[in-house]
Every structure is written in structure tokens, then in C-alpha cells.
Design a protein around this motif. Structure first.
Motif, mmCIF file in Angstrom:
data_model
loop_
_atom_site.group_PDB
_atom_site.id
_atom_site.type_symbol
_atom_site.label_atom_id
_atom_site.label_comp_id
_atom_site.label_asym_id
_atom_site.label_seq_id
_atom_site.Cartn_x
_atom_site.Cartn_y
_atom_site.Cartn_z
ATOM 1 N N THR A 144 23.789 11.051 -31.634
ATOM 2 C CA THR A 144 23.129 9.547 -31.489
ATOM 3 C C THR A 144 24.930 8.542 -31.099
ATOM 4 O OG1 THR A 144 21.755 9.797 -32.867
ATOM 5 C CG2 THR A 144 22.187 7.636 -32.758
ATOM 6 N N GLN A 146 25.850 5.168 -31.422
ATOM 7 C CA GLN A 146 25.615 3.814 -32.246
ATOM 8 C C GLN A 146 26.411 2.658 -31.426
ATOM 9 O OE1 GLN A 146 26.392 4.044 -36.440
ATOM 10 N NE2 GLN A 146 25.984 6.309 -36.420
ATOM 11 N N LEU A 148 27.474 -0.938 -32.080
ATOM 12 C CA LEU A 148 27.650 -2.101 -33.131
ATOM 13 C C LEU A 148 27.783 -3.352 -32.377
ATOM 14 C CD1 LEU A 148 29.798 -0.196 -35.777
ATOM 15 C CD2 LEU A 148 27.413 -0.078 -35.344
ATOM 16 N N ALA A 152 21.424 1.526 -30.914
ATOM 17 C CA ALA A 152 21.615 3.081 -30.913
ATOM 18 C C ALA A 152 20.726 3.439 -30.163
ATOM 19 C CB ALA A 152 21.183 3.510 -32.590
ATOM 20 N N LYS A 179 30.049 4.244 -31.874
ATOM 21 C CA LYS A 179 30.407 5.174 -32.645
ATOM 22 C C LYS A 179 29.504 6.411 -32.235
ATOM 23 C CE LYS A 179 31.603 3.006 -36.995
ATOM 24 N NZ LYS A 179 31.270 2.830 -38.630
ATOM 25 N N SER A 181 27.785 10.022 -33.954
ATOM 26 C CA SER A 181 27.085 10.968 -34.983
ATOM 27 C C SER A 181 26.506 12.372 -34.283
ATOM 28 C CB SER A 181 26.348 10.229 -35.967
ATOM 29 O OG SER A 181 24.959 9.939 -35.203
ATOM 30 N N GLY A 187 28.616 8.166 -38.586
ATOM 31 C CA GLY A 187 29.122 7.859 -37.160
ATOM 32 C C GLY A 187 30.535 7.846 -37.152
#
Length: 206
Positions: A144, A146, A148, A152, A179, A181, A187
Motif C-alpha cells: 500500500t 499512503q 499523507l 492510500a 509512505k 507498507s 508505513g
């Protein structure tokens, strides 16, 4: 957190990997079996590398619920001489062993180098590529990205040096910090950013 001890293994020449404070949580069923293991004062678990070394460590069991046990933790001297997956077993007596149905995968921490392109239109999602090294891949591994503060998207593993994802749609321009993950891990900071911008519009031609 995967770390490496200085020096080389005498087994296969790779660096010695250590996972300080690493523990595995297991669901045990049926309830009768879980109760039997929980009641035994000789119950133990072990974590075994499936690599050529077959490195194995016996560890304590602790129970967090009637059907949930924790194997570990490993300490700072429990080193593995390769990054092969780990198999986890529990035993009520140290003689009979029952293996978990899936492996624990090990990988070096990924490094993130750049994202291309660095901009995307607000209302038209586009494919973007994160480039780096050490991106892990295994069957069913969810990756995933992300973005921010509030987006996501799933990522596609291209190879160990590239991940692809789609930019989000938004109503206003954004500068988004990325980020990544892998699986259910937190993340990872990438140090990368993308910008969502209004697409240019031509109003008239003279």
C-alpha cells in the motif's frame, strides 16, 4: 526490524540476520488442543529457518487469550545465516511439534530513491512509479502507498526496484508525502512527495 551482525556466516557466506525482540502470535485450535498446551508446564515453541542451515531456536510461550499464544521473543544473539522464510512450531512437551500453516518472510529494509512522475492532475488518476531497492515480494503480499495527509492506494510490485500505483483524485491541489507498507507493517517513510495540480485549460485561441 531486521538487522545484520558484522562478519560472514560460515554456513553460506551471507550476513547474519537478527530480529531483536521479534515474536510471532499464533491462534491455536481446536479449543481442547489449545487448553492442553496452555496447561502444560513444558510447552515450548521454536522458530526454524527453512534455508540450508536449518537454524532453529526454542523459545518460551506466553498466552494472551485462551486460544492465542505468543512465541518469543528472539534476543539479540538469535541470528539467522540467510533470509530464507521461517517456520514456527509449538509443542506441549518439547517432543511433539505442530507447525503453523504459513511462513514468516524475511527481507532487508527497502530503500526509496525517487518517484516518477512527481506531479499528477487533480481529476485524472495516473500511474506513478516509486523506484528504489529491496522491495519484497511474495504470494499474497499486500503493498500500500499512503499519500499523507489523507489518501492510500494499492501498489503493484513490478520488481525489487519498482512499485506502481495510481494517483488519487482530489478537489483541491495537494502536496502529498509518500509512505509504503508491505503486508500489515507500519508505513515506511520514503522521503518522497508528489503534487496534485489543476490541469491547464485553453480558454480561447486567437
Amino acid at each position: 526490524e531486521l538487522r545484520f551482525l558484522p562478519g560472514l556466516s560460515e554456513i553460506d557466506g551471507s550476513r547474519l540476520a537478527v530480529l531483536p525482540d521479534f515474536a510471532v502470535t499464533l491462534k491455536v485450535f481446536p479449543p481442547r488442543a489449545a487448553a492442553a498446551v496452555r496447561a502444560s508446564i513444558t510447552a515450548v515453541c521454536k522458530i526454524v529457518s527453512i534455508g540450508p542451515s536449518r537454524t532453529s531456536y526454542e523459545l518460551p510461550l506466553s498466552w494472551t487469550a485462551d486460544d492465542t499464544t505468543r512465541c518469543g521473543p528472539l534476543n539479540r544473539t538469535n541470528a539467522f545465516p540467510s533470509l530464507h522464510p521461517l517456520k514456527v512450531y509449538i509443542s506441549p512437551n518439547g517432543a511433539q511439534w505442530f507447525g503453523a500453516p504459513s511462513y514468516v518472510m524475511l527481507y532487508e529494509g527497502a530503500a526509496f530513491l525517487e518517484v516518477v512522475p512527481t506531479t499528477a492532475p487533480l481529476h485524472s488518476p495516473r500511474w506513478m512509479t516509486i523506484r528504489g531497492v529491496g522491495f519484497p515480494q511474495s504470494d499474497g503480499l499486500k503493498i500500500t502507498v499512503q499519500m499523507l495527509p489523507g489518501f492510500a492506494r494499492p501498489a503493484v510490485w513490478v520488481n525489487s526496484t519498482a512499485l506502481r500505483f495510481r494517483s488519487p483524485e482530489a478537489l483541491i491541489p495537494w502536496n502529498l508525502t509518500l509512505k509504503v507498507s508491505f503486508g500489515d507493517s507500519a508505513g515506511l517513510e520514503t522521503g518522497l512527495m508528489i503534487r496534485l495540480l489543476e490541469s491547464p485549460a485553453i480558454q480561447n485561441v486567437t
